[in-house]
Design a protein around this motif. Structure first.
Motif, PDB file in Angstrom:
ATOM      1  N   MET A 188       0.838  -1.207   0.000  1.00  0.00           N
ATOM      2  CA  MET A 188       0.000   0.000   0.000  1.00  0.00           C
ATOM      3  C   MET A 188       0.872   1.257   0.000  1.00  0.00           C
ATOM      4  O   MET A 188       0.498   2.272   0.544  1.00  0.00           O
ATOM      5  N   ALA A 189       2.033   1.155  -0.606  1.00  0.00           N
ATOM      6  CA  ALA A 189       3.029   2.202  -0.443  1.00  0.00           C
ATOM      7  C   ALA A 189       2.654   3.563  -1.008  1.00  0.00           C
ATOM      8  O   ALA A 189       2.743   4.568  -0.317  1.00  0.00           O
ATOM      9  N   THR A 190       2.233   3.590  -2.251  1.00  0.00           N
ATOM     10  CA  THR A 190       2.197   4.888  -2.917  1.00  0.00           C
ATOM     11  C   THR A 190       0.809   5.446  -3.159  1.00  0.00           C
ATOM     12  O   THR A 190       0.545   6.043  -4.176  1.00  0.00           O
ATOM     13  N   GLN A 191      -0.067   5.255  -2.244  1.00  0.00           N
ATOM     14  CA  GLN A 191      -1.386   5.893  -2.373  1.00  0.00           C
ATOM     15  C   GLN A 191      -1.193   7.411  -2.395  1.00  0.00           C
ATOM     16  O   GLN A 191      -0.415   7.958  -1.629  1.00  0.00           O
ATOM     17  N   THR A 192      -1.909   8.063  -3.286  1.00  0.00           N
ATOM     18  CA  THR A 192      -1.780   9.523  -3.322  1.00  0.00           C
ATOM     19  C   THR A 192      -2.531  10.117  -2.141  1.00  0.00           C
ATOM     20  O   THR A 192      -3.451   9.513  -1.605  1.00  0.00           O
ATOM     21  N   LYS A 193      -2.114  11.292  -1.771  1.00  0.00           N
ATOM     22  CA  LYS A 193      -2.788  11.948  -0.650  1.00  0.00           C
ATOM     23  C   LYS A 193      -4.140  12.480  -1.090  1.00  0.00           C
ATOM     24  O   LYS A 193      -5.101  12.497  -0.341  1.00  0.00           O
ATOM     25  N   GLN A 194      -4.189  12.923  -2.353  1.00  0.00           N
ATOM     26  CA  GLN A 194      -5.467  13.425  -2.832  1.00  0.00           C
ATOM     27  C   GLN A 194      -6.461  12.287  -2.954  1.00  0.00           C
ATOM     28  O   GLN A 194      -6.086  11.195  -3.361  1.00  0.00           O
ATOM     29  N   THR A 195      -7.676  12.554  -2.650  1.00  0.00           N
ATOM     30  CA  THR A 195      -8.673  11.514  -2.841  1.00  0.00           C
ATOM     31  C   THR A 195      -8.989  11.418  -4.320  1.00  0.00           C
ATOM     32  O   THR A 195      -8.908  12.397  -5.047  1.00  0.00           O
ATOM     33  N   ALA A 196      -9.321  10.202  -4.735  1.00  0.00           N
ATOM     34  CA  ALA A 196      -9.523   9.963  -6.162  1.00  0.00           C
ATOM     35  C   ALA A 196     -10.880  10.467  -6.624  1.00  0.00           C
ATOM     36  O   ALA A 196     -11.778   9.701  -6.895  1.00  0.00           O
ATOM     37  N   LYS A 197     -11.000  11.743  -6.768  1.00  0.00           N
ATOM     38  CA  LYS A 197     -12.268  12.317  -7.216  1.00  0.00           C
ATOM     39  C   LYS A 197     -12.421  12.249  -8.726  1.00  0.00           C
ATOM     40  O   LYS A 197     -13.424  12.648  -9.268  1.00  0.00           O
ATOM     41  N   GLY A 198     -11.401  11.837  -9.411  1.00  0.00           N
ATOM     42  CA  GLY A 198     -11.582  11.657 -10.844  1.00  0.00           C
ATOM     43  C   GLY A 198     -10.556  12.340 -11.702  1.00  0.00           C
ATOM     44  O   GLY A 198      -9.760  11.678 -12.333  1.00  0.00           O
ATOM     45  N   ASN A 199     -10.457  13.622 -11.671  1.00  0.00           N
ATOM     46  CA  ASN A 199      -9.755  14.308 -12.748  1.00  0.00           C
ATOM     47  C   ASN A 199      -8.250  14.360 -12.658  1.00  0.00           C
ATOM     48  O   ASN A 199      -7.613  15.012 -13.454  1.00  0.00           O
ATOM     49  N   ASN A 200      -7.679  13.658 -11.721  1.00  0.00           N
ATOM     50  CA  ASN A 200      -6.237  13.806 -11.612  1.00  0.00           C
ATOM     51  C   ASN A 200      -5.477  12.540 -11.948  1.00  0.00           C
ATOM     52  O   ASN A 200      -4.909  11.883 -11.094  1.00  0.00           O
ATOM     53  N   ALA A 201      -5.454  12.246 -13.258  1.00  0.00           N
ATOM     54  CA  ALA A 201      -4.845  11.011 -13.722  1.00  0.00           C
ATOM     55  C   ALA A 201      -3.386  10.906 -13.282  1.00  0.00           C
ATOM     56  O   ALA A 201      -2.924   9.840 -12.899  1.00  0.00           O
ATOM     57  N   VAL A 202      -2.666  11.999 -13.357  1.00  0.00           N
ATOM     58  CA  VAL A 202      -1.230  11.974 -13.044  1.00  0.00           C
ATOM     59  C   VAL A 202      -0.999  11.520 -11.601  1.00  0.00           C
ATOM     60  O   VAL A 202      -0.185  10.659 -11.315  1.00  0.00           O
ATOM     61  N   ASP A 203      -1.779  12.082 -10.694  1.00  0.00           N
ATOM     62  CA  ASP A 203      -1.613  11.720  -9.287  1.00  0.00           C
ATOM     63  C   ASP A 203      -2.028  10.289  -8.983  1.00  0.00           C
ATOM     64  O   ASP A 203      -1.577   9.703  -8.018  1.00  0.00           O
ATOM     65  N   MET A 204      -2.894   9.771  -9.828  1.00  0.00           N
ATOM     66  CA  MET A 204      -3.380   8.423  -9.580  1.00  0.00           C
ATOM     67  C   MET A 204      -2.420   7.343 -10.076  1.00  0.00           C
ATOM     68  O   MET A 204      -2.529   6.191  -9.704  1.00  0.00           O
ATOM     69  N   ASP A 205      -1.504   7.714 -10.974  1.00  0.00           N
ATOM     70  CA  ASP A 205      -0.739   6.710 -11.703  1.00  0.00           C
ATOM     71  C   ASP A 205       0.116   5.786 -10.854  1.00  0.00           C
ATOM     72  O   ASP A 205       0.480   4.710 -11.288  1.00  0.00           O
ATOM     73  N   ASN A 206       0.475   6.196  -9.656  1.00  0.00           N
ATOM     74  CA  ASN A 206       1.275   5.317  -8.798  1.00  0.00           C
ATOM     75  C   ASN A 206       0.450   4.619  -7.731  1.00  0.00           C
ATOM     76  O   ASN A 206       0.991   3.917  -6.894  1.00  0.00           O
ATOM     77  N   SER A 207      -0.823   4.821  -7.776  1.00  0.00           N
ATOM     78  CA  SER A 207      -1.657   4.256  -6.713  1.00  0.00           C
ATOM     79  C   SER A 207      -1.842   2.750  -6.881  1.00  0.00           C
ATOM     80  O   SER A 207      -1.659   2.198  -7.965  1.00  0.00           O
ATOM     81  N   GLU A 208      -2.216   2.106  -5.817  1.00  0.00           N
ATOM     82  CA  GLU A 208      -2.508   0.669  -5.861  1.00  0.00           C
ATOM     83  C   GLU A 208      -3.674   0.405  -6.815  1.00  0.00           C
ATOM     84  O   GLU A 208      -3.712  -0.612  -7.504  1.00  0.00           O
ATOM     85  N   PHE A 209      -4.611   1.324  -6.816  1.00  0.00           N
ATOM     86  CA  PHE A 209      -5.790   1.182  -7.678  1.00  0.00           C
ATOM     87  C   PHE A 209      -5.381   1.191  -9.145  1.00  0.00           C
ATOM     88  O   PHE A 209      -5.831   0.375  -9.945  1.00  0.00           O
ATOM     89  N   HIS A 210      -4.476   2.102  -9.486  1.00  0.00           N
ATOM     90  CA  HIS A 210      -3.993   2.188 -10.867  1.00  0.00           C
ATOM     91  C   HIS A 210      -3.237   0.914 -11.251  1.00  0.00           C
ATOM     92  O   HIS A 210      -3.388   0.398 -12.357  1.00  0.00           O
ATOM     93  N   LYS A 211      -2.439   0.401 -10.337  1.00  0.00           N
ATOM     94  CA  LYS A 211      -1.695  -0.836 -10.616  1.00  0.00           C
ATOM     95  C   LYS A 211      -2.651  -1.999 -10.834  1.00  0.00           C
ATOM     96  O   LYS A 211      -2.453  -2.838 -11.711  1.00  0.00           O
ATOM     97  N   PHE A 212      -3.675  -2.028 -10.022  1.00  0.00           N
ATOM     98  CA  PHE A 212      -4.690  -3.077 -10.159  1.00  0.00           C
ATOM     99  C   PHE A 212      -5.397  -2.958 -11.513  1.00  0.00           C
ATOM    100  O   PHE A 212      -5.622  -3.951 -12.214  1.00  0.00           O
ATOM    101  N   PHE A 213      -5.722  -1.726 -11.886  1.00  0.00           N
ATOM    102  CA  PHE A 213      -6.347  -1.431 -13.174  1.00  0.00           C
ATOM    103  C   PHE A 213      -5.470  -1.936 -14.327  1.00  0.00           C
ATOM    104  O   PHE A 213      -5.943  -2.620 -15.242  1.00  0.00           O
ATOM    105  N   LEU A 214      -4.181  -1.643 -14.252  1.00  0.00           N
ATOM    106  CA  LEU A 214      -3.238  -2.099 -15.289  1.00  0.00           C
ATOM    107  C   LEU A 214      -3.197  -3.623 -15.376  1.00  0.00           C
ATOM    108  O   LEU A 214      -3.183  -4.198 -16.464  1.00  0.00           O
TER     109      LEU A 214
END
Ligand SMILES: [Fe+2]
Length: 181
Positions: free
Chosen positions: A1-27
């Motif tokens: 769970m290392a690199t969760q972004t601090k911003q909540t995933a409200k949608g429009n911030n693809a760049v901030d999401m790219d290292n998140s666990e959610f993004h990795k799961f998506f990939l």
């Protein structure tokens, strides 16, 4: 769970999401469906050849071409995300394709029971894909990947249409003829 972004995933911030666990799961899920589509594309011609009615054979042929488009679309998606297009073995699709092969083994050549079975197997595949793409569209939107969501939606709509087309063929004459055999 290392690199969760601090911003909540409200949608429009693809760049901030790219290292998140959610993004990795998506990939990972994209890799899974990429492998699944390729496996399916290789297997569909066998089903087409085995089909009894020319109408079903045509529908399978059409979906083989569409599956190639789904593969290309996924490659565009990987490119858009700056990722290499690599597949990850999808055990579910292995099982679904094996079931379709099983229909060919368990039914008689030139029978409509075979076609009824092939349609069942093909619709199981479609429903698996609809579930996968449906969720991936929602994930992509949540992460702000609008372009990716649009591409995934296109494939999703195509899978839904294929499912409807298969129902039409089954209800058109195949089930009726299978019942008479
Ligand atoms: Fe597909």
């Amino acid at each position: 769970m290392a690199t969760q972004t601090k911003q909540t995933a409200k949608g429009n911030n693809a760049v901030d999401m790219d290292n998140s666990e959610f993004h990795k799961f998506f990939l990972d899920e994209l890799k899974d469906i990429y492998w699944a589509e390729k496996h399916l594309a290789k297997s569909l011609p066998k089903m087409q050849k085995g089909a009894t009615s020319p109408k079903l054979a045509k529908a399978i042929e059409k979906h083989t071409k569409e599956t190639e488009e789904h593969i290309e679309r996924l490659e565009q998606i990987f490119e858009h995300l700056g990722e290499k297009a690599v597949g990850k073995k999808c055990e579910a699709m292995v099982g679904l394709v094996d079931e379709a092969k099983g229909v060919l083994e368990d039914t008689e050549k030139n029978s409509m029971v075979r076609d009824a079975g092939l349609i069942l197997a093909a619709q199981k595949v479609e429903h698996y894909e609809i579930a996968t793409y449906g969720t991936l569209v929602v994930f992509a939107k949540q992460m702000g990947h609008k372009k990716v969501a649009d591409l995934l939606s296109k494939t999703l709509e195509n899978e839904k249409q294929t499912d409807l087309d298969l129902t039409k063929i089954a209800e058109g004459h195949i089930n009726e003829e299978a019942a008479r055999e």
